[in-house]
Write an enzyme that holds these catalytic residues in place. Structure first.
Site, PDB file in Angstrom:
ATOM      1  N   THR A  45     117.070  66.931   4.739  1.00 43.21           N
ATOM      2  CA  THR A  45     115.798  67.779   4.716  1.00 43.21           C
ATOM      3  C   THR A  45     115.808  68.705   3.406  1.00 43.21           C
ATOM      4  OG1 THR A  45     117.000  69.542   6.016  1.00 43.21           O
ATOM      5  CG2 THR A  45     115.549  68.058   7.183  1.00 43.21           C
ATOM      6  N   HIS A  67     121.055  53.318  12.640  1.00 44.48           N
ATOM      7  CA  HIS A  67     119.471  53.110  12.882  1.00 44.48           C
ATOM      8  C   HIS A  67     118.808  52.223  11.764  1.00 44.48           C
ATOM      9  CE1 HIS A  67     119.383  56.778  15.675  1.00 44.48           C
ATOM     10  NE2 HIS A  67     119.747  55.708  16.257  1.00 44.48           N
TER      11      HIS A  67
HETATM   12  P1  CNA Z   1     116.452  65.687  14.531  1.00 47.88           P
HETATM   13  O1  CNA Z   1     116.538  65.434  16.018  1.00 47.88           O
HETATM   14  O2  CNA Z   1     115.314  65.877  13.898  1.00 47.88           O
HETATM   15  O3  CNA Z   1     117.435  66.877  14.252  1.00 47.88           O
HETATM   16  C1  CNA Z   1     117.666  67.343  13.043  1.00 47.88           C
HETATM   17  C2  CNA Z   1     118.629  68.473  13.227  1.00 47.88           C
HETATM   18  O4  CNA Z   1     118.982  68.954  11.950  1.00 47.88           O
HETATM   19  C3  CNA Z   1     117.980  69.712  13.870  1.00 47.88           C
HETATM   20  O5  CNA Z   1     118.982  70.013  14.988  1.00 47.88           O
HETATM   21  C4  CNA Z   1     117.970  70.820  12.779  1.00 47.88           C
HETATM   22  O6  CNA Z   1     118.512  72.196  13.167  1.00 47.88           O
HETATM   23  C5  CNA Z   1     118.859  70.361  11.885  1.00 47.88           C
HETATM   24  N1  CNA Z   1     118.816  70.670  10.474  1.00 47.88           N
HETATM   25  C6  CNA Z   1     117.595  70.487   9.590  1.00 47.88           C
HETATM   26  N2  CNA Z   1     117.731  70.590   8.551  1.00 47.88           N
HETATM   27  C7  CNA Z   1     119.122  71.293   8.422  1.00 47.88           C
HETATM   28  C8  CNA Z   1     119.685  71.796   7.506  1.00 47.88           C
HETATM   29  N3  CNA Z   1     119.364  72.043   6.084  1.00 47.88           N
HETATM   30  N4  CNA Z   1     120.994  72.314   7.577  1.00 47.88           N
HETATM   31  C9  CNA Z   1     121.668  72.006   8.803  1.00 47.88           C
HETATM   32  N5  CNA Z   1     121.027  71.502   9.847  1.00 47.88           N
HETATM   33  C10 CNA Z   1     119.525  71.111   9.775  1.00 47.88           C
HETATM   34  O7  CNA Z   1     117.291  64.633  13.964  1.00 47.88           O
HETATM   35  P2  CNA Z   1     118.599  63.668  14.502  1.00 47.88           P
HETATM   36  O8  CNA Z   1     119.053  62.784  13.083  1.00 47.88           O
HETATM   37  O9  CNA Z   1     119.357  64.088  15.061  1.00 47.88           O
HETATM   38  O10 CNA Z   1     117.593  62.383  15.258  1.00 47.88           O
HETATM   39  C11 CNA Z   1     117.734  61.098  15.081  1.00 47.88           C
HETATM   40  C12 CNA Z   1     116.485  60.374  14.345  1.00 47.88           C
HETATM   41  C13 CNA Z   1     115.848  61.089  13.285  1.00 47.88           C
HETATM   42  C14 CNA Z   1     117.402  59.251  13.851  1.00 47.88           C
HETATM   43  O11 CNA Z   1     116.649  58.149  14.528  1.00 47.88           O
HETATM   44  C15 CNA Z   1     116.658  59.348  12.353  1.00 47.88           C
HETATM   45  O12 CNA Z   1     116.509  57.817  11.816  1.00 47.88           O
HETATM   46  C16 CNA Z   1     115.582  60.062  12.326  1.00 47.88           C
HETATM   47  N6  CNA Z   1     115.044  60.409  11.229  1.00 47.88           N
HETATM   48  C17 CNA Z   1     115.696  60.174   9.961  1.00 47.88           C
HETATM   49  C18 CNA Z   1     115.207  60.670   8.656  1.00 47.88           C
HETATM   50  C19 CNA Z   1     115.830  60.101   7.531  1.00 47.88           C
HETATM   51  O13 CNA Z   1     116.375  58.990   7.450  1.00 47.88           O
HETATM   52  N7  CNA Z   1     116.096  61.164   6.636  1.00 47.88           N
HETATM   53  C20 CNA Z   1     114.430  61.592   8.676  1.00 47.88           C
HETATM   54  C21 CNA Z   1     113.681  62.070  10.054  1.00 47.88           C
HETATM   55  C22 CNA Z   1     114.183  61.504  11.126  1.00 47.88           C
END
Ligand code: CNA
Length: 235
Positions: free
Chosen positions: A24, A117
């Site tokens: 993020t 993934h």
């Molecule tokens: P999620 O469910 O969106 O959770 C993300 C977590 O990260 C949340 O609990 C937030 O509180 C926490 N968070 C966000 N920003 C920060 C930060 N800067 N510092 C600390 N904590 C933070 O995502 P998960 O990865 O748990 O879920 C799994 C999915 C999301 C997977 O299948 C991924 O493929 C999928 N995904 C991937 C991407 C990517 O590749 N960048 C982007 C969006 C979703």
């Protein structure tokens, strides 16, 4: 922070298990934050669109959503990705296990990356198997079609699809051998990925996440902070 610094200094078999929150701060939205993908309005919930059934039923809609929301091209690694790559160079790190599909760990220089993934950077024709780039998918007008006429499918695990068993086995092995397991930037709600941390039997499980997770009570150290804030203080 002091305890985390000490544990990192004492470890040479660190395993990092991360999720969307790792990227993020590179500008790629996660799924579940208030500004994440799940809070935005679409005709269907994202879980529906990025499922295998939906992909088969309406591939045009799938690819429109995928191109607009899931193809994170042009982003740069942040301090968390870069620090992990440095730990690997310093022989302190066994593996980065990631749920992310953005390729940013490799862009930062990490080689020992286990992508649970898949990756948007790998795309294969469903008919002839030919490899295509992410830009090919981005630039396709409707369905990304190979020269043979087959649809080119991203090597990304959709809901209802199984994880690559060899990646899962390597992840389990790394977690079992870890002397320090850092779980970070993940809501730990997507299974079977989240369940992998159950294979850790040591007593240095660190959880770094902005929001609470269902695994907080099991960790030996919990930091509810931004990853950039934590990793910039590690030096
Ligand atoms: P999620 O469910 O969106 O959770 C993300 C977590 O990260 C949340 O609990 C937030 O509180 C926490 N968070 C966000 N920003 C920060 C930060 N800067 N510092 C600390 N904590 C933070 O995502 P998960 O990865 O748990 O879920 C799994 C999915 C999301 C997977 O299948 C991924 O493929 C999928 N995904 C991937 C991407 C990517 O590749 N960048 C982007 C969006 C979703």
């Amino acid at each position: 922070m002091q305890k985390l610094k000490q544990w990192i200094a004492e470890s040479n078999r660190i395993v990092f298990f991360g999720g969307a929150g790792v990227s993020t701060e590179s500008g790629i939205p996660d799924f579940r934050s208030t500004d994440g993908l799940y809070s935005q309005k679409f005709e269907y919930p994202p879980e529906t669109i990025i499922s295998h059934d939906f992909y088969l039923r309406d591939p045009s809609y799938f690819f429109r959503f995928y191109r607009e929301k899931m193809l994170p091209l042009g982003f740069e690694p942040n301090i968390t990705h870069r620090t992990l790559a440095q730990w690997e160079k310093d022989n302190k790190l066994l593996a980065v296990i990631t749920q992310n599909i953005d390729g940013l760990h490799q862009k930062a220089g990490s080689k020992k990356v286990l992508e649970l993934h898949g990756s948007v950077l790998r795309n294969y024709c469903t008919q002839c198997g030919k490899f295509h780039t992410a830009e090919f998918i981005r630039d396709a007008e409707d369905l990304p079609l190979c020269s043979c006429g087959g649809i080119v499918k991203p090597d990304v695990v959709l809901y209802q699809e199984a994880l690559d068993q060899s990646v899962v086995s390597k992840s389990v092995e790394a977690i079992r051998n870890a002397d320090l397991l850092i779980v970070a930037g993940t809501s730990l709600t997507v299974y079977p990925a989240a369940g992998l941390i159950d294979y850790y039997t040591g007593n240095r499980l660190v959880l770094i996440n902005r929001d609470e997770t269902p695994y907080d009570y099991r960790a030996d150290l919990v930091l509810h902070k931004r990853l950039g804030e934590v990793f910039s203080q590690l030096f």
